[in-house]
Structure formats: C-alpha cells, structure tokens
Design an enzyme around this catalytic site. Structure first.
Site, PDB file in Angstrom:
ATOM      1  N   ASN A   7      12.654   7.018 -23.665  1.00  0.00           N
ATOM      2  CA  ASN A   7      11.258   6.544 -23.967  1.00  0.00           C
ATOM      3  C   ASN A   7      10.245   7.589 -23.407  1.00  0.00           C
ATOM      4  O   ASN A   7       9.953   7.418 -22.467  1.00  0.00           O
ATOM      5  CB  ASN A   7      11.157   5.131 -23.164  1.00  0.00           C
ATOM      6  CG  ASN A   7       9.810   4.458 -23.449  1.00  0.00           C
ATOM      7  OD1 ASN A   7       9.026   5.082 -24.228  1.00  0.00           O
ATOM      8  ND2 ASN A   7       9.871   3.229 -23.277  1.00  0.00           N
ATOM      9  N   LYS A  14      11.021   7.822 -19.579  1.00  0.00           N
ATOM     10  CA  LYS A  14      11.600   6.877 -19.027  1.00  0.00           C
ATOM     11  C   LYS A  14      13.271   6.998 -19.440  1.00  0.00           C
ATOM     12  O   LYS A  14      13.296   6.968 -20.871  1.00  0.00           O
ATOM     13  CB  LYS A  14      11.015   5.603 -18.959  1.00  0.00           C
ATOM     14  CG  LYS A  14       9.840   5.249 -17.990  1.00  0.00           C
ATOM     15  CD  LYS A  14       9.510   3.969 -18.024  1.00  0.00           C
ATOM     16  CE  LYS A  14       8.220   3.763 -18.754  1.00  0.00           C
ATOM     17  NZ  LYS A  14       8.004   2.270 -18.977  1.00  0.00           N
ATOM     18  N   ARG A  66      12.837   6.041 -28.309  1.00  0.00           N
ATOM     19  CA  ARG A  66      11.507   5.290 -28.704  1.00  0.00           C
ATOM     20  C   ARG A  66      10.736   6.522 -29.596  1.00  0.00           C
ATOM     21  O   ARG A  66      10.400   7.328 -28.993  1.00  0.00           O
ATOM     22  CB  ARG A  66      10.667   4.656 -27.536  1.00  0.00           C
ATOM     23  CG  ARG A  66       9.168   4.160 -28.086  1.00  0.00           C
ATOM     24  CD  ARG A  66       8.578   4.244 -26.789  1.00  0.00           C
ATOM     25  NE  ARG A  66       7.083   3.594 -27.196  1.00  0.00           N
ATOM     26  CZ  ARG A  66       6.037   4.010 -26.330  1.00  0.00           C
ATOM     27  NH1 ARG A  66       6.233   4.515 -25.305  1.00  0.00           N
ATOM     28  NH2 ARG A  66       4.968   3.485 -26.886  1.00  0.00           N
ATOM     29  N   HIS A 155       2.896  -0.383 -30.318  1.00  0.00           N
ATOM     30  CA  HIS A 155       3.469  -1.352 -29.329  1.00  0.00           C
ATOM     31  C   HIS A 155       4.520  -2.433 -29.954  1.00  0.00           C
ATOM     32  O   HIS A 155       4.891  -3.353 -29.397  1.00  0.00           O
ATOM     33  CB  HIS A 155       2.378  -2.166 -28.541  1.00  0.00           C
ATOM     34  CG  HIS A 155       1.601  -1.195 -27.630  1.00  0.00           C
ATOM     35  ND1 HIS A 155       0.347  -1.490 -27.281  1.00  0.00           N
ATOM     36  CD2 HIS A 155       1.826  -0.214 -26.849  1.00  0.00           C
ATOM     37  CE1 HIS A 155       0.043  -0.762 -26.374  1.00  0.00           C
ATOM     38  NE2 HIS A 155       0.864  -0.027 -26.026  1.00  0.00           N
ATOM     39  N   HIS A 183      -0.129  -7.108 -25.162  1.00  0.00           N
ATOM     40  CA  HIS A 183       0.310  -5.915 -24.347  1.00  0.00           C
ATOM     41  C   HIS A 183      -0.861  -5.345 -23.667  1.00  0.00           C
ATOM     42  O   HIS A 183      -1.454  -4.661 -24.580  1.00  0.00           O
ATOM     43  CB  HIS A 183       1.298  -4.924 -25.053  1.00  0.00           C
ATOM     44  CG  HIS A 183       1.912  -3.971 -24.195  1.00  0.00           C
ATOM     45  ND1 HIS A 183       2.919  -3.754 -24.003  1.00  0.00           N
ATOM     46  CD2 HIS A 183       1.189  -3.059 -23.643  1.00  0.00           C
ATOM     47  CE1 HIS A 183       3.199  -2.653 -23.345  1.00  0.00           C
ATOM     48  NE2 HIS A 183       2.210  -2.077 -23.139  1.00  0.00           N
ATOM     49  N   LEU A 184      -1.018  -5.411 -22.478  1.00  0.00           N
ATOM     50  CA  LEU A 184      -2.421  -5.010 -21.800  1.00  0.00           C
ATOM     51  C   LEU A 184      -1.664  -4.230 -20.554  1.00  0.00           C
ATOM     52  O   LEU A 184      -1.353  -4.392 -19.534  1.00  0.00           O
ATOM     53  CB  LEU A 184      -3.068  -6.186 -20.965  1.00  0.00           C
ATOM     54  CG  LEU A 184      -3.468  -7.434 -22.105  1.00  0.00           C
ATOM     55  CD1 LEU A 184      -4.437  -8.481 -21.215  1.00  0.00           C
ATOM     56  CD2 LEU A 184      -3.946  -6.799 -23.238  1.00  0.00           C
ATOM     57  N   ASN A 186      -2.103   0.399 -19.976  1.00  0.00           N
ATOM     58  CA  ASN A 186      -2.942   1.773 -20.275  1.00  0.00           C
ATOM     59  C   ASN A 186      -3.329   1.744 -21.697  1.00  0.00           C
ATOM     60  O   ASN A 186      -4.224   1.836 -21.790  1.00  0.00           O
ATOM     61  CB  ASN A 186      -2.332   2.880 -19.809  1.00  0.00           C
ATOM     62  CG  ASN A 186      -3.209   3.610 -18.547  1.00  0.00           C
ATOM     63  OD1 ASN A 186      -4.293   3.256 -18.446  1.00  0.00           O
ATOM     64  ND2 ASN A 186      -2.365   4.364 -17.741  1.00  0.00           N
ATOM     65  N   ARG A 216      -8.898   4.748 -23.475  1.00  0.00           N
ATOM     66  CA  ARG A 216      -9.264   4.618 -24.885  1.00  0.00           C
ATOM     67  C   ARG A 216     -10.321   3.408 -25.216  1.00  0.00           C
ATOM     68  O   ARG A 216     -10.269   2.448 -24.541  1.00  0.00           O
ATOM     69  CB  ARG A 216      -8.210   4.307 -25.826  1.00  0.00           C
ATOM     70  CG  ARG A 216      -7.242   5.509 -26.033  1.00  0.00           C
ATOM     71  CD  ARG A 216      -5.872   5.348 -26.981  1.00  0.00           C
ATOM     72  NE  ARG A 216      -4.842   5.101 -25.753  1.00  0.00           N
ATOM     73  CZ  ARG A 216      -3.609   4.736 -25.966  1.00  0.00           C
ATOM     74  NH1 ARG A 216      -3.330   4.246 -27.366  1.00  0.00           N
ATOM     75  NH2 ARG A 216      -2.835   4.578 -25.155  1.00  0.00           N
ATOM     76  N   GLY A 306       1.395  -3.517 -17.782  1.00  0.00           N
ATOM     77  CA  GLY A 306       0.888  -3.576 -16.339  1.00  0.00           C
ATOM     78  C   GLY A 306      -0.250  -4.613 -16.001  1.00  0.00           C
ATOM     79  O   GLY A 306       0.204  -4.968 -14.922  1.00  0.00           O
ATOM     80  N   GLY A 308      -1.126  -7.171 -18.120  1.00  0.00           N
ATOM     81  CA  GLY A 308      -0.786  -8.475 -18.302  1.00  0.00           C
ATOM     82  C   GLY A 308       0.194  -8.908 -17.436  1.00  0.00           C
ATOM     83  O   GLY A 308       0.104 -10.250 -17.011  1.00  0.00           O
ATOM     84  N   GLU A 364      10.870  -2.667 -22.891  1.00  0.00           N
ATOM     85  CA  GLU A 364      10.935  -1.973 -24.069  1.00  0.00           C
ATOM     86  C   GLU A 364      12.383  -1.344 -24.038  1.00  0.00           C
ATOM     87  O   GLU A 364      13.027  -1.078 -25.437  1.00  0.00           O
ATOM     88  CB  GLU A 364      10.077  -0.978 -24.093  1.00  0.00           C
ATOM     89  CG  GLU A 364       8.549  -1.502 -24.589  1.00  0.00           C
ATOM     90  CD  GLU A 364       7.452  -0.453 -24.524  1.00  0.00           C
ATOM     91  OE1 GLU A 364       6.832  -0.193 -25.577  1.00  0.00           O
ATOM     92  OE2 GLU A 364       7.345   0.417 -23.374  1.00  0.00           O
TER      93      GLU A 364
HETATM   94  P1  AMP Z   1       1.249   0.209 -18.142  1.00  0.00           P
HETATM   95  O1  AMP Z   1       0.646   1.160 -18.963  1.00  0.00           O
HETATM   96  O2  AMP Z   1       1.610  -0.899 -18.928  1.00  0.00           O
HETATM   97  O3  AMP Z   1       2.041   0.765 -17.114  1.00  0.00           O
HETATM   98  O4  AMP Z   1      -0.086  -0.478 -17.275  1.00  0.00           O
HETATM   99  C1  AMP Z   1      -0.711   0.275 -16.317  1.00  0.00           C
HETATM  100  C2  AMP Z   1      -1.935  -0.259 -15.736  1.00  0.00           C
HETATM  101  O5  AMP Z   1      -1.565  -1.453 -15.166  1.00  0.00           O
HETATM  102  C3  AMP Z   1      -2.515   0.457 -14.519  1.00  0.00           C
HETATM  103  O6  AMP Z   1      -3.216   1.321 -14.994  1.00  0.00           O
HETATM  104  C4  AMP Z   1      -3.253  -0.637 -13.800  1.00  0.00           C
HETATM  105  O7  AMP Z   1      -4.597  -0.838 -14.443  1.00  0.00           O
HETATM  106  C5  AMP Z   1      -2.572  -1.816 -14.067  1.00  0.00           C
HETATM  107  N1  AMP Z   1      -2.005  -2.953 -12.968  1.00  0.00           N
HETATM  108  C6  AMP Z   1      -0.700  -2.221 -12.811  1.00  0.00           C
HETATM  109  N2  AMP Z   1      -0.625  -3.275 -11.549  1.00  0.00           N
HETATM  110  C7  AMP Z   1      -1.774  -3.990 -11.456  1.00  0.00           C
HETATM  111  C8  AMP Z   1      -2.149  -5.141 -10.422  1.00  0.00           C
HETATM  112  N3  AMP Z   1      -1.563  -5.496  -9.465  1.00  0.00           N
HETATM  113  N4  AMP Z   1      -3.478  -5.636 -10.619  1.00  0.00           N
HETATM  114  C9  AMP Z   1      -4.370  -5.099 -11.517  1.00  0.00           C
HETATM  115  N5  AMP Z   1      -3.723  -4.093 -12.500  1.00  0.00           N
HETATM  116  C10 AMP Z   1      -2.796  -3.585 -12.479  1.00  0.00           C
END
Ligand code: AMP
Length: 601
Positions: A7, A14, A66, A155, A183-184, A186, A216, A306, A308, A364
């Site tokens: 990925n 990853k 991916r 996504h 999906h929340l 980055n 973004r 991350g 969500g 994923e």
């Molecule tokens: P991802 O791209 O899915 O890995 O999500 C990364 C984002 O999730 C990071 O930039 C953080 O802003 C957010 N994140 C991760 N852990 C937490 C947390 N415990 N509380 C709030 N936001 C978080």
C-alpha cells in the site's frame, strides 16, 4: 494462498502478508520516502526491495498493490500487465502524489518476485458503478468528454470495507442497506453506499474535492480559482500548492494538519483552531444530510480513518443536529469507543437511535488481500467448465412432527433412491397439496427429515393451486405462503413453508476456488447450444465441503431453456445486472424521446 499487500502512499509504503485464512503473518511500514530523485532519501523502489529482503523465507503466492487512480478503463481490480501499467501511468496527472510511486513500487515488486501474479486494486473501482448523475459535472459535455472530466471518487477500498463491517454490525445483507461511510484522515471523503454499491462520494475527478482534509481544501467555489489566477499572484503551480498543501485543517488553523494539536489549541481558546474544527465538522454534516437525501434514507453511519477512529469530539460534533434523521448519539459510548484490533467496530448511538452510528477500524490491507485472492482465483478458474444442471420437480421437506401427522405415529421415511447431494435421498412417501383453487397430488418427500417444513413448487404449480409463494433460498421459509398438506394418516395446515425455490448452485469449497466465487455470491449461468439459449441471472452460490457441483432449477426454468436430463451451463464472469442496467438506461432514453415528441397542446 499467501498474499503480500503493498500500500503505497506519497511518502510511505505499508506492507502486510496474509495467509489463506486472512491471518496477518507480518506487516510493516517505511516512511519519509523521497519524492524526488535528488532527495537523497530512500525511494519507493528501494523501500520495496528492502521489504522483500526482510520477508526472507515467507512464501509469497501473489502480490496485491493499492493503486489510487485507475481511470475509466481500469474499473475493477485486475492482474497487472503492460496495458494496466500504461493506464496507471496515463493517470499520473490526476493523482500526481500517488500513481508515480505505485508504478515504481509495482516495477520493483515484479522484479523481486516475477513468477507470482501481481494484482492492482484501485481506490476508484468501488465507485465505478456510480450513476451518471453522480459522475457528471455540469459543464459543457463536449469539453468534459474531450478532457475526461468526470467524477471518479477515491478511498473506495476503505469505504467498501467499512460498508461490509456496518452490514455485519446490523446483521443485515449489504444489498438491503443504505449506508454513509466517512473516511476521515489526512485525506477525507464521504460515500453513500446504497444497497452495496457506491451511489455518491465526495472526492471527484481528483482527490481534492469534497470534505476538509489535512492539507487539502475540499470544496471551493471554482470562481475563487479564476480570481486568484487573474490576480497574477498565483500561477498553476502556486494554486496547486495552495489547494493541496496549504489548505484544509492546516490552512484553517495555521497550526499544521494534525487534529490532535488543533484540538489542544482549540481547548486553550485558539480562534483559528476552533474555526478549523467547526468548518471540518460542518462540511461532513452537510454531506451526511445530502447523502441521506440522495438515498432516501440511511440505516448506518460509519466513521473510519485516523480522525474518524480516534476523535470522539469530532464525531460528536459531526453528528450534532442529526436527530431529525433519527441519529441519537450516546455520549458515553462515543467517548469510550475504541477500535484497536482489525475487524473491530464500536457502536456510538443509543438503543433508541433509529439510525446507527459506528466506528470502524479501517483495514485497507485486508481488503486488498481479499480482492487480490479473488482476482487470482478468477484468472485461474476455468469459466467454461460445465456446471451440471439438475431439474427439481415439486417436492417437500418435512419435520418429524408433520411427517407423523401425515403418515402416522412412529412412521419413518423410506428411501426410494439417493440424490446427487451426499446424504440426501428421495423417499417412497408422497403427499398431496390442497390450495384454494385446486390440488396437486403425489408430491415427493425428500429425506432426511428437517427442522422446518418446506414445500417447493413452480410458478405454474402456484397458478394451479391458486397461491402466491415467494421466491426464496432454501431454508428461508419465514413468512412464506401457507398451504394445506394431506397424507394417508391426516391433514395439516401449514401457516408458512410454501416457496418457489430460488435457483442456486451447490459447490464444494474447491469448486468455489476454481470458479473464483464465494458462498452467497450471485452469478449468471449461460445455457447455449440448444434451441432456446438463455442466461440465468441471480443464481445463488452455496458453498459447503459436503456439496457436489450442481445447479438446481425448477421445471418452469428448465422448460424456458428447453432443458432435459444431462443439461449443463457455464458460469459468466460478466454480471448480467450490468447488461440489465444498460437495457434500462436505453429504455429510459426511449421514454425520454417519446416525451420530447409529444404534440404541443
Ligand atoms: P490517517 O491519514 O487516516 O492516518 O489519519 C491521520 C490523522 O488522524 C492525523 O493527522 C490526525 O489528525 C488524526 N488523528 C489520529 N489520532 C488522533 C486522535 N487521537 N485524536 C484526533 N485526531 C487524531
């Protein structure tokens, strides 16, 4: 089959190795990879080479990659060949942060293990069936066509995974559910998953549209871009930098893209941090409302990524004011929701909430492994291998209790002859069916006796009896049609149990692997070469180690295709629903034409 999943992100890779039972044998991540050749950092290709050396003795039977953008041509997961790689390359301008690195990783992995199949699993694929009204931008369609400007969505792997978990959570089939997956992370996007398919999603032609993201912007009035260009202060590259790297949570807060930092600052009264949180939540809430409207309702809202998965306060904020939709947040459950292990989910709504909200740990890699296994199996399947077709005449399965009422106390069924499915047999005993209009005598009993009564008849039989029996999978008799049954020792009125059996194929697990299908899949079977060629759609696959390969249809279905003893059919990998959809589309075009030539009043 051991599947290695790779990925690739813009600056990370990853990887995870899964065995046939979906156990993760090994996984890891390499970060801060160089994006330019003069970065003097490890490149994606070098990282892949190191990963393979680390995998050492592990057996690898397939590699799943991916790929973010597959465009229109690559609309489903497929084996990687030169044509597919050329398509990924062609879409580099649409996904400049991802596709070039995926290509480099693919080349490197193919060099490392050239003898195994490599599969591309696209982020765009899950959305490829979106209706045209959702994929079309309201711009001059000639321009759109010339430049390939349409909405693709991204996504998809994560949305599809979260949708599957949501269905598991409510214990209902995906194809009955209206879901909104968020999906929340980055990158962030929302998806309306209607009856198992992506019906709408917030990312569009590129992963820039839609929700507020880490850096973004998501949705911006296109007029703003024109103004900035006209101002002379921004050229194309500067605009790209602004929208992709200096916007979103980072641009709003001025504190970077990490929501944890922003939440801390907001708690300390930082105004821009508060604004960032509010804009993020407001935008997500708007999309939930819009998607509920687009689908005409929603059953489950699933949070992942991350943010969500980890930010209870952001989830709470997003779900504020959604009581009108039937969402009642449980503050305690939301605060305590923790999804640490794979395949994990946590409910965050109250018992009386009409719409469920859950938190799902995205996986994923597992989804990519599943897809890769499916593609490899399908590619080695022998789709032309004939599937024997057995024609079932009307028959019945009875419980001990009903059998004794019809044939006398302590009576037991007498075997007449064995059937093709191991352990099943036709019995000497026959019963009579008595309907409101007419009766059918001599309906054969099949053994052994079962835990529920089930009488299987054809549509033609229904007309004769004057009943309306539903088409059902075997065993699903709840709320089916009532019928009176008669035997030599008595008569019983069954309040339910009369069905028209749904056509299905029994398969051993090995057959399912061969054909590249899974239990409960629906396939199409073609019967060709006779007088009345026919494709049977909506054929249910039933897989068990005790089953022998055989398709079961009833006498009406056999007559429609002029089938007799020894008939067989072939599995079609093109979904007959796609054909049907085209037909519907054309039919509606015909209607549109008819309307347009209506005489003026
Ligand atoms: P991802 O791209 O899915 O890995 O999500 C990364 C984002 O999730 C990071 O930039 C953080 O802003 C957010 N994140 C991760 N852990 C937490 C947390 N415990 N509380 C709030 N936001 C978080």
């Amino acid at each position: 089959m051991n599947v290695l999943v790779i990925n690739c992100g813009s600056s990370s890779v990853k990887y995870a190795l899964f065995d046939a039972d979906e156990n993760m044998l090994i996984s890891g991540k390499r970060e801060r990879l160089g994006q330019k050749s003069d970065d003097r950092k490890e490149t994606h290709a070098q990282a892949i080479a190191t990963i393979f050396s680390e995998l050492g003795e592990h057996q690898i039977d397939a590699v799943g990659h991916r790929v973010v953008h597959g465009g229109e041509e690559c609309h489903e997961s497929c084996l990687l060949n030169d044509r597919v790689k050329a398509e990924i390359e062609r879409h580099i301008p649409d996904a400049p942060m991802h596709n070039p690195y995926s290509l480099a990783a693919i080349e490197s992995a193919q060099n490392a293990v050239p003898a195994v199949p490599h599969v591309a699993v696209f982020d765009t694929a899950f959305h490829s069936g979106m209706p045209r009204r959702a994929t079309t931008y309201a711009i001059d369609q000639d321009v759109a066509k010339r430049h390939g400007i349409r909405r693709f969505g991204f996504h998809g792997i994560s949305h599809q995974y979260a949708a599957g978990i949501a269905a598991t959570f409510v214990q209902r089939p995906l194809d009955e559910l209206r879901l909104i997956t968020l999906h929340l992370g980055n990158g962030a996007s929302a998806c309306a998953v209607e009856f198992g398919r992506s019906a709408e999603t917030s990312m569009g032609n590129t992963p820039l549209e839609g929700l507020v993201m880490g850096t973004r912007s998501g949705d911006v009035d296109a007029g703003v871009l024109l103004s900035l260009l006209r101002s002379g202060e921004y050229d194309i590259d500067a605009l790209d930098e602004l929208l992709n790297h200096q916007s979103g949570l980072a641009g709003l807060s001025g504190l970077g893209n990490d929501l944890r930092e922003i939440e801390r600052a907001a708690a300390d009264g930082h105004d821009r941090a508060r604004l960032a949180i509010n804009v993020f939540a407001h935008r997500a809430r708007k999309y939930i409302g819009a998607y509920a409207a687009a689908m005409g309702g929603v059953d489950v809202i699933a949070f992942t990524g991350g943010i969500g998965e980890n930010s209870a306060s952001m989830r709470g904020r997003i779900l504020q004011r959604l009581e009108f939709l039937g969402v009642v947040l449980d503050e305690d459950r939301n605060r305590d929701a923790s999804v640490v292990s794979d395949k994990d989910f946590a409910r965050i709504t109250t018992e009386r909430s009409r719409v469920e909200a859950i938190v799902v740990k995205t996986n994923e890699e597992l989804m990519i492994a599943r897809e890769s296994r499916r593609v490899v199996n399908a590619s080695t399947a022998k789709p032309n291998q004939a599937i024997p077709i057995a024609i079932s005449g009307r028959h019945c399965h009875l419980t001990q209790e009903t059998f004794e009422k019809l044939f006398g106390k302590d009576a037991t069924p007498t075997e007449y002859k064995p059937l093709s499915q191991p352990g099943q047999f036709a019995c000497e005993e026959r019963i009579n069916l008595i309907g409101p209009r007419d009766r059918i005598d001599g309906v054969r009993l099949l053994g052994p006796l079962r835990s529920v009564d089930q009488i299987e008849i054809s549509r033609t039989d229904e007309f004769k009896l004057g009943v309306d029996a539903p088409v059902r999978d075997s065993g699903k008799v709840k709320d089916s049609a009532p019928i009176t049954v008669e035997g030599p020792a008595g008569t019983v009125h069954l309040s339910e149990g009369l069905i028209c059996a749904r056509r299905h194929i029994h398969m051993h697990t090995n057959d399912a692997e061969q054909f590249g299908v899974n239990d409960k899949d629906e396939v199409s079977i073609a019967v060709v070469g006779g007088e009345r060629d026919l494709i049977f759609g909506d054929v249910l696959i039933r897989v068990k180690d005790s089953y022998a390969l055989e398709m079961h249809i009833d006498t009406d279905e056999a007559n429609a295709a002029e089938l007799g003893r020894g008939a067989s059919g072939t599995l079609q990998h093109a979904d007959v629903d796609d054909v049907a959809e085209n037909v519907y589309e054309n039919v509606s075009k015909v209607h549109a034409n008819v309307v347009s030539v209506k005489p003026k009043l």
